[in-house]
Motif scaffolding. Sequence first.
Motif, PDB file in Angstrom:
ATOM      1  N   SER A 141       0.189  -1.437  -0.133  1.00 13.79           N
ATOM      2  CA  SER A 141       0.263   0.023  -0.603  1.00 13.79           C
ATOM      3  C   SER A 141       0.857   1.676   0.234  1.00 13.79           C
ATOM      4  O   SER A 141       2.321   1.505   0.564  1.00 13.79           O
ATOM      5  CB  SER A 141      -0.919   0.268   0.439  1.00 13.79           C
ATOM      6  OG  SER A 141      -0.568   0.600   2.901  1.00 13.79           O
ATOM      7  N   ALA A 142       0.478   2.367  -0.592  1.00 13.40           N
ATOM      8  CA  ALA A 142       1.364   4.220  -0.626  1.00 13.40           C
ATOM      9  C   ALA A 142       0.463   4.363   0.498  1.00 13.40           C
ATOM     10  O   ALA A 142      -0.720   4.988   0.446  1.00 13.40           O
ATOM     11  CB  ALA A 142       0.784   4.161  -2.371  1.00 13.40           C
ATOM     12  N   SER A 143       1.590   5.465   0.601  1.00 17.31           N
ATOM     13  CA  SER A 143       0.850   6.086   1.462  1.00 17.31           C
ATOM     14  C   SER A 143       2.541   7.629   1.397  1.00 17.31           C
ATOM     15  O   SER A 143       3.052   8.100   1.059  1.00 17.31           O
ATOM     16  CB  SER A 143       1.697   6.136   2.887  1.00 17.31           C
ATOM     17  OG  SER A 143       1.283   7.026   3.942  1.00 17.31           O
ATOM     18  N   GLY A 144       1.406   9.313   0.518  1.00 14.09           N
ATOM     19  CA  GLY A 144       2.102   9.813   0.101  1.00 14.09           C
ATOM     20  C   GLY A 144       2.469  10.259  -0.911  1.00 14.09           C
ATOM     21  O   GLY A 144       2.989  11.173  -1.628  1.00 14.09           O
ATOM     22  N   LEU A 145       2.428   9.087  -2.112  1.00 12.35           N
ATOM     23  CA  LEU A 145       2.866   8.788  -3.299  1.00 12.35           C
ATOM     24  C   LEU A 145       1.968   8.000  -3.939  1.00 12.35           C
ATOM     25  O   LEU A 145       1.378   8.084  -3.960  1.00 12.35           O
ATOM     26  CB  LEU A 145       4.710   7.944  -3.105  1.00 12.35           C
ATOM     27  CG  LEU A 145       4.541   6.619  -2.474  1.00 12.35           C
ATOM     28  CD1 LEU A 145       4.233   5.984  -3.323  1.00 12.35           C
ATOM     29  CD2 LEU A 145       5.968   6.160  -2.523  1.00 12.35           C
ATOM     30  N   ASP A 146       2.307   8.407  -5.373  1.00  7.80           N
ATOM     31  CA  ASP A 146       1.324   7.588  -6.025  1.00  7.80           C
ATOM     32  C   ASP A 146       1.757   6.637  -6.976  1.00  7.80           C
ATOM     33  O   ASP A 146       3.161   6.333  -7.842  1.00  7.80           O
ATOM     34  CB  ASP A 146       1.214   8.877  -7.451  1.00  7.80           C
ATOM     35  CG  ASP A 146       0.206   8.403  -8.533  1.00  7.80           C
ATOM     36  OD1 ASP A 146      -0.262   7.104  -8.497  1.00  7.80           O
ATOM     37  OD2 ASP A 146       0.058   8.987  -9.445  1.00  7.80           O
ATOM     38  N   MET A 147       1.450   5.136  -6.752  1.00  6.98           N
ATOM     39  CA  MET A 147       2.710   4.399  -6.549  1.00  6.98           C
ATOM     40  C   MET A 147       1.538   3.541  -8.272  1.00  6.98           C
ATOM     41  O   MET A 147       0.360   3.754  -8.054  1.00  6.98           O
ATOM     42  CB  MET A 147       2.257   3.218  -5.546  1.00  6.98           C
ATOM     43  CG  MET A 147       3.106   1.310  -6.028  1.00  6.98           C
ATOM     44  SD  MET A 147       2.579   1.202  -4.631  1.00  6.98           S
ATOM     45  CE  MET A 147       0.800   0.533  -4.582  1.00  6.98           C
ATOM     46  N   GLU A 148       1.932   2.795  -8.827  1.00  8.69           N
ATOM     47  CA  GLU A 148       0.799   1.606 -10.191  1.00  8.69           C
ATOM     48  C   GLU A 148       2.273   0.242  -9.668  1.00  8.69           C
ATOM     49  O   GLU A 148       3.030   0.718 -10.182  1.00  8.69           O
ATOM     50  CB  GLU A 148       1.059   2.776 -11.221  1.00  8.69           C
ATOM     51  CG  GLU A 148       0.739   2.037 -12.448  1.00  8.69           C
ATOM     52  CD  GLU A 148       0.422   1.886 -14.234  1.00  8.69           C
ATOM     53  OE1 GLU A 148      -0.321   2.031 -14.682  1.00  8.69           O
ATOM     54  OE2 GLU A 148       1.416   2.981 -13.994  1.00  8.69           O
ATOM     55  N   MET A 149       0.627  -0.817  -9.751  1.00  8.32           N
ATOM     56  CA  MET A 149       1.032  -2.095 -10.444  1.00  8.32           C
ATOM     57  C   MET A 149       0.753  -2.252 -11.769  1.00  8.32           C
ATOM     58  O   MET A 149      -0.384  -2.478 -12.372  1.00  8.32           O
ATOM     59  CB  MET A 149       0.472  -2.984  -9.242  1.00  8.32           C
ATOM     60  CG  MET A 149       0.777  -2.729  -8.121  1.00  8.32           C
ATOM     61  SD  MET A 149       2.744  -4.005  -7.859  1.00  8.32           S
ATOM     62  CE  MET A 149       2.511  -3.488  -5.470  1.00  8.32           C
TER      63      MET A 149
END
Length: 805
Positions: free
Chosen positions: A496-504
């Motif tokens: 899970s991401a917190s404060g950033l933009d993550m993509e799988m």
Amino acid sequence: MRKLFTATAALAFLVLIPQKVSPAPAAQICANATARNCFRGEVFLLDGNSMVTRAGQAVPIVGCASNTDCYMTSTAELFSSAGLQDVVTTALNAIASNGASLAEWDEVVVFTADFGPAKQPGPLFFRATDASGAPVNRVSNIGLGALVEPPAGAPYLGIVDGGNVKGFGAAPATTKYAPCGTAPRYPTDPPPSQTAGALCAPGLHTYFDALAQATAALYGPHLLGPDATTPLVAPPAIKTALVSSSGAPKFPTNGPSIDTWNALLDTGGSVLGGNTWRSDGTGSFLLGPPTADFDSSPPYAGTQIVRFRPMDLYVLGFAPSSSVPPLRSFIKATPADVSFPVAISSFNGAVGPNMGTRIGGVTLRPRTGLPASSPFANIVTANGGERIPSVGDAPQFIRQLWILVTKPQFLIDQIATAAGMAAGASPTAVDDSRAAQAKEQATEIDNLQKARRAWGSYFYMLTGYTGRVVSTYEGNVDDTAYWEFADAADDLQVFSASGLDMEMRGSELVGNSGGRTQSVLSIKSTPGAAGTITFTATPALGLRIQGSATASPSPTNVFTIRMRLPADKSLVGAAKGHVVLSGPAGQFELDFPQIGNLVPDGTFRNYTILLSQNITVDPNGTNPDGGAPIEQLKTTEVTDFTGKDYDTFTLTPSNVPMSGIDIESITIGNSTTATDVDKDCTGHYKLDGWLGADDNCPNLYNPDQADGNGDGVGDACEDFDGDGVPNACDDCAAVGGTGQRCQGTPNGLAACAVGGPEDPRASHPQAVVLLLLGAVIGGLTLRRFRRRGTRSQNLSNVTKRDARN
């Protein structure tokens, strides 16, 4: 990873409520090297001296026809589950007798110590049966038949005979499985006699591949073809110890599962059989090895190693049916369709549905209806519909208990006595033999623990990073802390991401790469230190990162992340990553890299950090010659890490704002090559924090890892001017010559003079400018392939040229 099933009335038989099962309690842990009926490194050591009751009589659990011909219970039961069943029952009873609750293992893998026939028949697979003798089956619509629960007190579905541990040593992932051989076979060669239970092919299978085939036999291959009557499987005649030349089983009905995919199916090179068929351009089809596979990381990327293919992953419950391409079949081929080898009038072990897989050179003539292509949806329908449980509900891992049956004392005594007689009735020879056998068995136990650690990662690779095998005492806790990102649906459940933009993004083709693929966790943007990614285990499958320097022969000692930063010269020397490991006993934090900064050059790099040890330079090390103290490397334990176990972690990919970070893999595991041995130009140790193969200049201090020309060799190690002096130690790296000296210039750059001190020649301040400019331009080159170039120039003790002094 998924494990909890959908709790519907239709699936009531499949609902498993994960119980809280603790790690093996102290009463289950082996107290010393000779202890038995206990756990050592998650492997249960079953006393080979155990007795079992057969037909009302107490008999040894190991039966021997000779010193080198020993089996579980008896040779007559070599290909039946009876002997293995005794081993499993005895082991489970021993575990339960110490007050432990039994986990819900899917399979029990039984290994034997250094006894057994010269050619081991394993790995073999035997499906467990219920009280009525029906094979246990918890999966519907994959050709296994009726659904059958295991009997009470037998929490497993299948038994795998893993074979004799003496045969595979410390690295079964790289050791060829003995019956396979290494030389290629040709169609004109006679069919080989393969005593192995697992199917293998020369030059392509390792011991782990054979074990993987037996492991997956719990689920397949068992499917029917699209006509709902023709099976897609065949028992290969190559397994001469198990089947006759016609493929008829040689063993009782409760014998091993021997099905593999029919060799006339184009599976593209499956661990479970089938073949790879290619058009030769004239309409004929040629049999050959699988194509190079780029869906895995080094060292397997680009190799022809066989893996689980999409149809395998479907029956295992690791991938949906929609991911399986149309099935290309040559099942309707006849001997008359075979154009090579010549003189084939009937199918046999070399040609036909029962052939050993990947025997190169067999050619089929073109004709109408050959090959046939069927949408996989038709095969799903023919087998009763979608797999139950579906991939969305099925566990994404197989739970295994590993058992090692140790060498019984009567066999040790027999061998020692024989050694003494051979030495003229020497008591010393008897004692020496007993000591040698004890040492050998200790090595085998250590090797099996190393193998279990490596097995989890290898199986994960074979599934294309979509499914796992878990072999801990609990059965619902994974101690393989390794993540690639090919299965976005599963990975999003635990990251899970917190404060950033993550993509799988999952598995995807790399542009202009000739079919290469990659799977990454992409950081589209991060604000810096406030942007984090956290791994949290699911209720179905926990995680244990063992913070101990001595937990096993291969303890957890390194953190490795493979990632790339965008090529951006403004980020040079600016960014670091950070990791926080967390567990019940506290936290442990680390930066990566330890020295220097993340390298923003657009290429994938490994950043490896030692967890359990610190490497430092001791200027007053012991001189082996007894002289004055000498400089040495010193290793000390990091007790802040080794005093705890961890079950989650938080990753900060960059402590400065950035966009376009790609993470290919994260591993917290074991390495024996993660060392830092860099020196400066005077030959003194100067560690740069880059370990082992991560370091593009492995013996020379270069914390920036600059690689201006993108060839995989650090600029510090290269010799741009060809004068024999590596750049890092060359005052004028862009100007060759045997006599060089540097002079200050008004713009702050060094001016290079070529020639002796008494005879100065022309200065070339522009050379350094060109060198720096070349490094910057080269650093902006994007390298698309995930593997770095081959390193060269193994520098160990570099000194400055006398001419510079």
